[in-house]
Design an enzyme around this catalytic site. Structure first.
Site, PDB file in Angstrom:
ATOM      1  N   GLU A  26      16.987 -13.264 -24.848  1.00  0.00           N
ATOM      2  CA  GLU A  26      18.034 -12.354 -24.386  1.00  0.00           C
ATOM      3  C   GLU A  26      19.028 -11.892 -25.452  1.00  0.00           C
ATOM      4  OE1 GLU A  26      18.115 -11.062 -21.299  1.00  0.00           O
ATOM      5  OE2 GLU A  26      16.238 -12.118 -20.905  1.00  0.00           O
ATOM      6  N   SER A  46     -15.039   3.078   7.582  1.00  0.00           N
ATOM      7  CA  SER A  46     -15.014   4.385   8.252  1.00  0.00           C
ATOM      8  C   SER A  46     -13.612   4.959   8.434  1.00  0.00           C
ATOM      9  CB  SER A  46     -15.708   4.289   9.609  1.00  0.00           C
ATOM     10  OG  SER A  46     -17.097   4.128   9.443  1.00  0.00           O
TER      11      SER A  46
END
Length: 900
Positions: free
Chosen positions: A73, A333
């Site tokens: 960081e 389908s």
């Protein structure tokens, strides 16, 4: 200007005045849980807060863990006064280039997390820097780092380093190892996606990046090994946990961080309906509870007029668990309406008539016949009927007419993402016939899509053709009631209203036929995906809508496998999912005004279908479909009509071929042996036996599985190589058929036909290369059998002992049931192989003086129990002369031992 003043000294006095003007409390406010509300803004959906939190002194955090955090960081932490000059300049350059890069130091992050919000604004960033300067003047570096480590959010509901150590490793912070410290440092940037329980790959990649940076700074040793991490997730949100995950991710995309959500006391009004969401959870969880273990489900319901998510279920295990609503599965389908919309847009009306025979051979299937469910037949039916009956062959024909890419493009327009996990969607993957390309199999839902994305597609139909992105958050307010975010849905018209209206007309017929109307006008489609080549199902779908609500339901398993309900019956789309959709929609819209679907627009022409274009095949029980139109189309029929089948053996010869031959000889059956060139070279004696006992020869290529990637010229050379091997083993014999390996037809079928061999396909495939067992092979063959079927068997390519066992039981069963064994149809006049010593005074065996033209009518046969060899097609003289049952040339009588 403030930034430049602080980092360069220019205008220092003005900067000092600004820093002094920014207020900062003596102590930051404590963390506050945020509240998520249903769409009414009053009813609470969940609370998201910092229940797991306790402060520890910096001395309780090992130095290696502190260094891991700094490496991730803020590597300049020890040197800057709250704002990093290098970081700011790097971010400015990135922004000028159109990118985005953070420049926040640990002090700035602490200032933002403890004193401010994380909204994106110049004012907030300036105040953040000013408070960072004040913090650096008030506290030592160790004090700032200690406060930072105790206030940062690490995910999993863990607020601060002590809670994080327990949540991820089950230890106290002073027990953390250097590698464990790197894991915790990695999640700070993104507490959700860098959690190894959510995305193990992303978490490990960030771990490696931080470990390398720390090693380069001489803070940590090199070669750290990724440690074991507790994968247990929090049950925040309960059965709505994955919904909370979705909301948190969406907030992050809107500039509201996980840290803010967990600590700032935000009020979040979601799109979820307080009636529909509980109904969704109830429908799925109650059904799963009474079904066999291992069944999983997902439900996503959207408002078609905005894209707002009204109900969402992807798991009931809590936050961070696998979300089945975003996991792609073959759509089966439920994908057919996308094909219909593409057809309508191209001017093909839903009353156009198409050939719904089954099975049918299509170029895009590369020789593998396509069947309808239960082999349903409709040689001349409209697309509406084909949709209602869920027929595959008409929609496949439509897709070949439109082009598979056009259907894929329509799917993306309607709401299916162009990619999943960075990989292009709706294309063949490695191991498929055409990696990276879309085949017409898209028409039958072969490619996976996520239930949430399919819900977006159906919502687009329901909206009349306007597409909206899904969203979960309506608005967000801070603890002081300031509005931080307000959703503004924007729609894009992707279908003409008439096209959408006709799709709704057709799909409303499906709902009526299936008997699942939710007591109001509705449209929808079910879908069922088979599990491999078995009769079992692995995915069951229902996707449907009313004008107010579009919903998709999926049922399946974590790993694909047979779906059966509590009664042991197969789960299909029209069973459990359809009933769940009906109950959910009815409950969700109870008391709401009834709205009508649009009337049909009847766009497109009705005279553009393929019904009647091709000559039907004769003598079939179930209507095999269209006869092959060209010599390079693989045949899938026996040579003669009736209750017949042809056994075709692949991948040999091998050590199992003699057992196959012994069995066929026992029952006087003639088959076709499709031989691989390299196996022919290794077992020439078996080739000789095959032809001497009257069986047909078939070229099965040399390179085999690589054939599909070859050009026609290269394929021809490959096939010729096998022909040469066959000619050496059985000179002068005739190779009547060519069979490409699965997925390798294309150019190779043309090459085989040009080399005087009939391309050979199959109708019955027991999938025995996966060694399911002899009884399974036997059962699958019997289930798939129909008149004139070509059966795919294997005598090579692995351990085929189970295949022999299966045939030993199957053949007498078929004979007792009245089946007759035949040879496959031939559409190409065969020629003999070269003869090493051709006879001088007699014609070569295996070929007539004038080969019969393709598709010549065959001699009449006994309709009761025809004798195969007596009615062998022209050009099969080799079978007559090589010890097979035959009529005596001297007497005209049948020789002894003749059988089917």
């Amino acid at each position: 200007m403030v930034v430049l003043a602080l980092v360069s000294g220019a205008g220092w006095g003005a900067a000092e005045v600004y820093v002094a003007s920014v207020p900062m409390r003596d102590e930051p406010p404590g963390p506050q849980a945020s509240v998520l509300y249903y769409s009414d803004g009053k009813t609470i959906l969940a609370r998201v807060g910092t229940a797991d939190h306790n402060d520890v002194p910096l001395s309780a955090v090992p130095a290696a863990v502190r260094h891991a955090v700094l490496a991730a960081e803020d590597r300049d932490f020890a040197d800057h006064g709250g704002v990093s000059v290098r970081g700011v300049l790097r971010a400015i350059v990135s922004d000028l280039k159109g990118g985005h890069e953070g420049a926040s130091t640990i002090t700035q992050q602490f200032a933002r997390n403890a004193y401010l919000t994380q909204d994106f604004s110049v004012d907030r960033k300036a105040r953040e820097m000013a408070i960072a300067v004040k913090l650096e003047r008030r506290y030592s570096k160790d004090e700032i780092l200690e406060r930072y480590l105790n206030t940062i959010y690490f995910g999993r509901g863990a607020y601060g380093i002590a809670a994080a150590a327990n949540a991820y490793f089950g230890v106290r912070p002073d027990q953390l190892t250097p590698a464990q410290g790197v894991v915790l440092a990695a999640v700070i940037k993104d507490p959700y996606h860098f959690d190894p329980a959510v995305d193990a790959r992303a978490a490990k990649n960030r771990f490696l990046w931080i470990a390398k940076a720390a090693a380069e700074a001489k803070w940590l040793p090199t070669g750290l090994t990724y440690p074991a991490v507790t994968l247990t997730r929090t049950n925040v949100g309960g059965k709505n946990g994955v919904v909370v995950d979705q909301i948190e991710n969406e907030l992050k995309a809107r500039g509201i961080s996980s840290q803010d959500l967990h600590t700032k006391g935000l009020s979040v009004v979601t799109t979820l309906d307080r009636v529909a969401q509980p109904a969704a959870v109830q429908q799925v969880t109650q059904q799963l509870q009474v079904q066999p273990a291992g069944l999983r489900g997902a439900l996503v319901a959207l408002d078609p007029r905005s894209g707002a998510v009204r109900a969402y279920f992807g798991s009931d295990q809590g936050r961070g668990y696998y979300d089945y609503a975003t996991a792609p599965h073959p759509a089966a389908s439920t994908f057919k309406p996308i094909v219909l919309s593409a057809a309508l847009e191209r001017g093909i009306g839903y009353n156009s008539r198409w050939d719904g025979s089954s099975p049918r051979i299509f170029p895009g299937r590369q020789g593998v016949p396509l069947k309808n469910h239960a082999n349903a037949q409709c040689p001349n039916c409209t697309l509406e009927t084909a949709m209602v009956e869920s027929l595959n062959t008409p929609f496949y024909a439509v897709t070949e007419e439109l082009g598979a890419d056009a259907v894929r493009s329509m799917a993306v327009r309607l709401g299916i993402p162009d990619a999943y996990a960075g990989q292009r969607s709706m294309v063949d993957v490695k191991g498929d016939p055409k990696p990276g390309r879309t085949r017409p199999d898209i028409s039958i839902g072969r490619y996976p899509v996520a239930p949430a994305d399919l819900a977006t597609v159906y919502a687009t139909f329901a909206s009349g053709g306007t597409h909206y992105d899904r969203y979960f958050v309506e608005k967000v307010s801070a603890a002081d009631h300031r509005e931080l975010y307000q959703a503004v849905p924007v729609g894009e018209v992707v279908l003409k209203p008439g096209v959408a209206a006709d799709v709704s007309t057709v799909l409303s017929s499906v709902v009526r036929r299936d008997g699942v109307s939710p007591k109001r006008p509705a449209a929808g489609k079910t879908g069922t995906q088979a599990w491999g080549d078995t009769k079992e199902n692995q995915d069951a779908w229902m996707a449907g809508y009313t004008p107010e609500l579009a919903t998709t339901i999926w049922l399946g398993k974590e790993k694909p496998g047979p779906l059966r309900d509590a009664a042991g019956k197969p789960i299909e789309g029209e069973t459990l999912p359809a009933k769940m959709w009906q109950a959910f929609t009815t409950a969700s819209l109870h008391g709401a005004p009834v709205e009508a679907l649009p009337p049909p627009a009847n766009v497109g022409r009705t005279d553009v279908g393929d019904a009647g274009r091709s000559k039907p095949s004769t003598g079939t029980k179930g209507g095999i479909g269209a006869k092959p139109l060209g010599p390079d189309v693989p045949v899938i029929h026996t040579a003669h009509a009736g209750k017949r089948l042809a056994l075709t053996f692949d991948d040999g010869p091998s050590e199992f071929t003699p057992a196959m031959l012994d069995l066929l000889k026992q029952y006087h059956i003639k088959g076709v042996f499709c031989m691989v060139g390299e196996e022919v070279e290794q077992h020439p004696d078996l080739v000789k036996r095959v032809v001497s006992e009257g069986h047909g020869l078939c070229n099965h290529s040399w390179k085999h599985d690589d054939l599909g990637a070859l050009s026609e010229a290269a394929a021809r050379a490959d096939i010729q190589r096998t022909q040469d091997a066959l000619a050496k083993a059985a000179p002068g014999r005739t190779v009547s058929w060519f069979r490409a390996p699965f997925g390798s037809w294309g150019a190779s079928a043309k090459a085989g036909a040009a080399m005087h061999m009939t391309p050979l396909g199959w109708v019955v495939d027991p999938d025995d290369w996966t060694t399911p067992g002899a009884d399974v092979i036997r059962t699958r063959i019997k289930e798939q059998l129909e008149d004139r079927a070509v059966v795919l068997v294997h005598d090579g390519g692995g351990d085929r002992s189970q295949t022999v066992t299966a045939l030993k039981k199957l053949i007498p069963e078929l004979l007792a049931d009245g089946w007759t064994f035949d040879l496959p149809e031939k559409t190409v006049a065969a020629r003999p192989l070269p003869h090493s010593n051709p006879p001088k005074e007699q014609p070569e065996q295996g070929v007539t003086e004038k080969p019969a033209p393709p598709v010549e009518e065959q001699p009449p046969v006994d309709p009761v129990r025809p004798e195969v060899i007596d009615s062998a097609p022209p050009g099969d003289e080799e079978l007559r002369d090589q010890g097979s049952p035959q009529k005596s040339r001297e007497t005209g009588k049948k020789a002894p031992g003749t059988g089917a």
